[in-house]
Design a protein around this motif. Sequence first.
Motif, mmCIF file in Angstrom:
data_model
loop_
_atom_site.group_PDB
_atom_site.id
_atom_site.type_symbol
_atom_site.label_atom_id
_atom_site.label_comp_id
_atom_site.label_asym_id
_atom_site.label_seq_id
_atom_site.Cartn_x
_atom_site.Cartn_y
_atom_site.Cartn_z
ATOM 1 N N ARG A 119 0.840 -1.189 0.000
ATOM 2 C CA ARG A 119 0.000 0.000 0.000
ATOM 3 C C ARG A 119 0.885 1.251 0.000
ATOM 4 O O ARG A 119 1.827 1.346 0.778
ATOM 5 N N TYR A 120 0.578 2.203 -0.888
ATOM 6 C CA TYR A 120 1.466 3.351 -1.067
ATOM 7 C C TYR A 120 0.815 4.680 -0.710
ATOM 8 O O TYR A 120 1.308 5.736 -1.093
ATOM 9 N N GLY A 121 -0.289 4.631 0.000
ATOM 10 C CA GLY A 121 -0.880 5.894 0.424
ATOM 11 C C GLY A 121 -2.289 5.704 0.935
ATOM 12 O O GLY A 121 -2.925 4.679 0.684
ATOM 13 N N LEU A 122 -2.761 6.701 1.690
ATOM 14 C CA LEU A 122 -4.152 6.720 2.140
ATOM 15 C C LEU A 122 -4.878 7.825 1.379
ATOM 16 O O LEU A 122 -4.321 8.893 1.146
ATOM 17 N N PRO A 123 -6.142 7.570 0.981
ATOM 18 C CA PRO A 123 -6.878 8.557 0.188
ATOM 19 C C PRO A 123 -7.115 9.842 0.981
ATOM 20 O O PRO A 123 -7.379 9.793 2.189
ATOM 21 N N LYS A 124 -7.008 10.977 0.298
ATOM 22 C CA LYS A 124 -7.275 12.237 0.988
ATOM 23 C C LYS A 124 -8.506 12.951 0.423
ATOM 24 O O LYS A 124 -9.228 13.607 1.152
ATOM 25 N N ASP A 125 -8.739 12.878 -0.868
ATOM 26 C CA ASP A 125 -9.926 13.542 -1.413
ATOM 27 C C ASP A 125 -10.340 12.882 -2.722
ATOM 28 O O ASP A 125 -9.693 11.948 -3.190
ATOM 29 N N TRP A 126 -11.427 13.338 -3.294
ATOM 30 C CA TRP A 126 -11.860 12.830 -4.602
ATOM 31 C C TRP A 126 -12.478 13.963 -5.394
ATOM 32 O O TRP A 126 -12.809 15.016 -4.859
ATOM 33 N N ASP A 127 -12.611 13.740 -6.710
ATOM 34 C CA ASP A 127 -13.321 14.704 -7.542
ATOM 35 C C ASP A 127 -14.123 13.970 -8.595
ATOM 36 O O ASP A 127 -13.759 12.880 -9.028
ATOM 37 N N VAL A 136 -23.719 15.068 -15.678
ATOM 38 C CA VAL A 136 -23.279 14.716 -17.028
ATOM 39 C C VAL A 136 -24.388 13.911 -17.697
ATOM 40 O O VAL A 136 -25.163 13.223 -17.019
ATOM 41 N N PRO A 137 -24.516 13.975 -19.026
ATOM 42 C CA PRO A 137 -25.601 13.248 -19.694
ATOM 43 C C PRO A 137 -25.432 11.730 -19.573
ATOM 44 O O PRO A 137 -24.306 11.239 -19.468
ATOM 45 N N ALA A 138 -26.563 11.028 -19.588
ATOM 46 C CA ALA A 138 -26.533 9.568 -19.513
ATOM 47 C C ALA A 138 -26.406 9.002 -20.922
ATOM 48 O O ALA A 138 -27.186 9.343 -21.810
ATOM 49 N N GLY A 139 -25.398 8.159 -21.140
ATOM 50 C CA GLY A 139 -25.186 7.548 -22.446
ATOM 51 C C GLY A 139 -25.883 6.200 -22.545
ATOM 52 O O GLY A 139 -26.654 5.833 -21.653
ATOM 53 N N PRO A 140 -25.612 5.468 -23.633
ATOM 54 C CA PRO A 140 -26.222 4.146 -23.821
ATOM 55 C C PRO A 140 -25.983 3.208 -22.632
ATOM 56 O O PRO A 140 -26.826 2.363 -22.333
ATOM 57 N N GLN A 141 -24.852 3.351 -21.943
ATOM 58 C CA GLN A 141 -24.548 2.493 -20.794
ATOM 59 C C GLN A 141 -24.815 3.214 -19.467
ATOM 60 O O GLN A 141 -24.290 2.815 -18.437
ATOM 61 N N GLY A 142 -25.598 4.255 -19.508
ATOM 62 C CA GLY A 142 -25.909 4.976 -18.273
ATOM 63 C C GLY A 142 -25.029 6.197 -18.083
ATOM 64 O O GLY A 142 -24.237 6.559 -18.940
ATOM 65 N N ARG A 143 -25.207 6.835 -16.914
ATOM 66 C CA ARG A 143 -24.468 8.063 -16.620
ATOM 67 C C ARG A 143 -23.138 7.709 -15.980
ATOM 68 O O ARG A 143 -23.086 6.995 -14.977
ATOM 69 N N LYS A 144 -22.032 8.186 -16.563
ATOM 70 C CA LYS A 144 -20.705 7.841 -16.036
ATOM 71 C C LYS A 144 -19.875 9.109 -15.858
ATOM 72 O O LYS A 144 -19.780 9.927 -16.769
ATOM 73 N N THR A 145 -19.263 9.251 -14.707
ATOM 74 C CA THR A 145 -18.328 10.350 -14.510
ATOM 75 C C THR A 145 -17.000 9.813 -13.984
ATOM 76 O O THR A 145 -16.971 8.865 -13.212
ATOM 77 N N ALA A 146 -15.932 10.420 -14.461
ATOM 78 C CA ALA A 146 -14.615 10.063 -13.944
ATOM 79 C C ALA A 146 -14.555 10.447 -12.476
ATOM 80 O O ALA A 146 -15.038 11.505 -12.078
ATOM 81 N N ILE A 147 -14.002 9.563 -11.667
ATOM 82 C CA ILE A 147 -13.730 9.925 -10.273
ATOM 83 C C ILE A 147 -12.242 9.709 -10.061
ATOM 84 O O ILE A 147 -11.653 8.767 -10.585
ATOM 85 N N ASN A 148 -11.646 10.624 -9.372
ATOM 86 C CA ASN A 148 -10.203 10.562 -9.220
ATOM 87 C C ASN A 148 -9.867 10.950 -7.789
ATOM 88 O O ASN A 148 -10.614 11.684 -7.157
ATOM 89 N N GLY A 149 -8.793 10.446 -7.286
ATOM 90 C CA GLY A 149 -8.455 10.759 -5.909
ATOM 91 C C GLY A 149 -6.973 10.977 -5.724
ATOM 92 O O GLY A 149 -6.160 10.501 -6.503
ATOM 93 N N LEU A 150 -6.639 11.716 -4.695
ATOM 94 C CA LEU A 150 -5.240 11.934 -4.338
ATOM 95 C C LEU A 150 -4.913 11.154 -3.078
ATOM 96 O O LEU A 150 -5.800 10.742 -2.342
ATOM 97 N N SER A 151 -3.628 10.971 -2.844
ATOM 98 C CA SER A 151 -3.219 10.306 -1.608
ATOM 99 C C SER A 151 -1.960 10.976 -1.086
ATOM 100 O O SER A 151 -1.382 11.830 -1.755
ATOM 101 N N ASP A 152 -1.555 10.586 0.110
ATOM 102 C CA ASP A 152 -0.294 11.069 0.657
ATOM 103 C C ASP A 152 0.688 9.913 0.721
ATOM 104 O O ASP A 152 0.350 8.828 1.187
ATOM 105 N N ALA A 153 1.888 10.145 0.228
ATOM 106 C CA ALA A 153 2.904 9.100 0.180
ATOM 107 C C ALA A 153 4.039 9.429 1.131
ATOM 108 O O ALA A 153 4.354 10.596 1.355
#
Lengths: 293, 446
Positions: free
Chosen positions: B137-145, B315-332
Motif C-alpha cells: 500500500r502506497y498511500g491513504l486517500p485524501k480527497d476525490w473529484d 453529465v448526460p446519460a449515455g447508452p450504458q448509463g451516466r458515467k463520470t470520472a472519479i479521481n483521488g489523491l493520496s499522501d505518500a
Amino acid sequence: MSSTKRRDDRRAAWWFLVPVLAGFAVFYGYPAIRGAWYSVTDYTMLGTPAFVGADNYDKLVHDSQFWRSLLVTVWYVVLNIGSQTVLALLVAALMHRLTRSVVLRATLLLPWLVPNVTVGLLWMWLLDTNLGFVNHLLTTLGIGPVGFLTDAALAMPSIAAINTWAYAGYTALLLYAGMLQIPQYLYEGASIDGAGEWRMFRSITLPLLRPVLALVLVVSLIGSFQIFDTIAVTTQGDPAGATRVLYYFIYQQAFSYFQMGYASAAAVFLALILGVLTAVQMRLLRASTSDLA
Amino acid sequence: MIRRTRAAAVLLSLAVLTGCSATADSGDKDNVTLDYWLWDDNQKASYQACADAFTAANPGIRIQITQSAWDQYWQNLTTQLASGDAPDVWTNQGSYYPQFVTSGQILDIEPFVTADKVDLTQYQAGLADLFTKDGKRYGLPKDWDTMALVYNVDHLAKQGIKPADLADLTWNPSDGGTFEKLIAKATVDANGKNGLDPAFDKTKVKVYGYLPEWADGSQGQNGWGNLAASNGFTYLDKNPWGTQYKYDDPALAATIDWYKSLIAKGYSPALDKNSTLSRDTLMGAGKGAISFAGSWTINTYLGDDAKAAFAFAPVPAGPQGRKTAINGLSDAIWAGTEHKDAAWKWVKFLGSADCQNIVGGNGVVFPAIQGAGEKALAAHKAKNRDVQVFVDEAKAADGTFFLPITEHGNEISQTVQDAIQSAVLGQTDSATALKKANDQVNALFK
C-alpha cells in the motif's frame, strides 16, 4: 626581446582566462560530459544509470516523433531566420542611410528587452482566436477569426513571427554596427558615379557586411534551433505536434517522461547538428576574411 | 493532465520555506520536523490547519509545508528524489505516482495500516485500492473529484432553457440525444438565431453551445472520457496497473466522431479556430454556454471572482448509463525518510476524520472520508453554492469510473492527445488515429 615579451603576454592572458574557463568547465564542460555519458545509459533520474550502449541512439533513429520534431524545428529555423534577417537588414540599412536617431535605435531594442515568457504570453493573448485583439480587428474587418496558434498550418509561422518581432531589432542593431564600419567614401564615390540607394546596398553594403552578417547568421541559427520558451508558453507543441520542436521534445522526454538517458541522446544529436551546421556556414560565408582589406 | 489548476505557474514562492529544516532534524525522536509537499495553493490553508492540529496533539513533530505549482511540483519532486533529499511526505496523483512505485521511492505502509487497524471502509468506495500494488500500500486517500456540466445561467435562460431541462440529459454518439439538442439551442449566431433555427449561420457563431477540451491527455477527464465511458468504453484491461490499453475501441472513435460533428454543425469551435486560453476563461467571457467541469473548479465558477453566473448539472446519460470520472489523491511517505514512524503518524492523521473534517469545512475539495464530504457540502451550502450534483454522482451505483493508473502515464497522455487532435483536425479519421496511438501505447509495455 620582442619574442619574450609575447610569451609573457600569453602567460598573463591565461591568468585572465582562468575565471571564465573555470565557469565554462563547471557549467558547460562537466554537464556536457555527463550528458554524453547519460546518453548511453537508461538513466531515469531515479535509481542508478546502467550502460545500455547505443540503445538510445537506435531508438532515436527509429522514433518518428523525433524526426518529426527535427523537421518542425528546421521549418521554424527557415521561417524565423528568413524573416528576421530580411527585416533586420532592411531596418539596419534604413537607419544607416536615413537617420541616426538614438531614440529610434533604443526603441528598436525594446522588444528584445522584454523577457521571452512575457513576449509569449503577450502574443498568446493578442492572437487568441476567440478573445484576442488581433482577431477582434480581423473579425471587424470581415476577415473572420484566424487560428494563429491553433491552426496546424499557421501555428509555426505565427511563432516564427512572434520571435522575429522580439529579435529583429537586436539583429538590426548588430548589422547596423557592422554597416558603420564601412568607409563613408565608398558611398560618396558611388553617388558621384550616379549609383542609386538600391545599387549601393547591393554592391557596397551587402558585400562589405559579409563578416558581420555571417556572425549574425551563425548566432541566430544556433539560437533558432534552440527555440523553446515561446512554444512552452503558447502552444506546448500543439496542435497535434505541429509545433513540437526538438528542444520541446527533449524537455518532454527529460522532465515529463523522466527518460533522461533518451533525452540526453537527443540532446547530443542536436549538438552534433549545430556543430556541423556552424562549420558549414562559417566555411560557406568565409567569415574570417573581409573584402575591405 | 489538467488535474488541478496549473494556471498559477508563477507561484514558486514558498520554496524558501524548505531551507531551514535541517536544524530540527537531529534524529531525536521527540523533536522532528517533517517536510510535506503539495501543489494546490487553494488547499494550503486547510493543510496548515491540519498541521497545527497535528503538532498540538504530537508536540515533538513539526510539519513544514511547501507548495509549488503543478508543473514545477513534479520536476522538483523527481529532482529531490534523485538527489536523495526528498520530502518526508508528499501529495500523490495517479498519472505520476506509478514511476515512484516502480523505482522503490514510496514506503509500503501496509504494515502500519494493519498494525494500527486503519478502517479503509471509511473512504469513498474504491479510492483506497487505487494506491495498492501486489499487496503493498502506497498511500491513504485524501480527497476525490467528479465531473459535471457547467453552464452559463443567464445565457441559457435567454434561450428559454430552464435548469430542469438539464437535470436528466441523454446522449448517444449517433444523434447526440437531448444533450445535442440542448447544445444546439444554446448556440447563438451573430443574428441571434440559435442552432435549431434553419436560418442559423454557422460561420458567424457568437456563443458556442459546447466548449470542448482538446488538451486532455489520454483520459479525457474534462470531456470525451466521460461520454466514451457512458458509451461502453473502458481504458484498459485492468485498473490500476493494467498493461493493455484499448484506445482502438470503436466506442471511443464514435465519441470523437460525435465531437467532430458538433464542430461541423457550428455548435463547437473547430480545433484550429479554438482558443489557446483555458475553458474557464472563455466561459467567463461568455464565448461558450456549456462545458464539462471538475469539482476542483467549483470555486472558479461559483466563487466571488466568477465573471458570470454559472451552475452545475449532471453529465448526460449515455447508452450504458451516466458515467463520470472519479479521481483521488493520496499522501505518500518517502522510502528514504529518517522519520518513518513520525511520517506515518502524520499520514495517518491526514487520512483521518480529524484532518479531513478541517479540509471539508473549508469547502475547497471533497475529502475522501464520507462524513467529511458532507462537511464540504455543508460548507458550500452555507455560501449558497449548489454542488450537490458532484456528490450525487459519486454516490450513484455504477455511476463512476476510475482514471487509468499505469506506468508510462505521461508518454501515453501525449501520444493519445496527439492522435485525438489529429483526428479532430481532420488529418486522419478517428478510428485510424486511435488504432495507431493504441499500438504505440501498448508497445511501451513490451
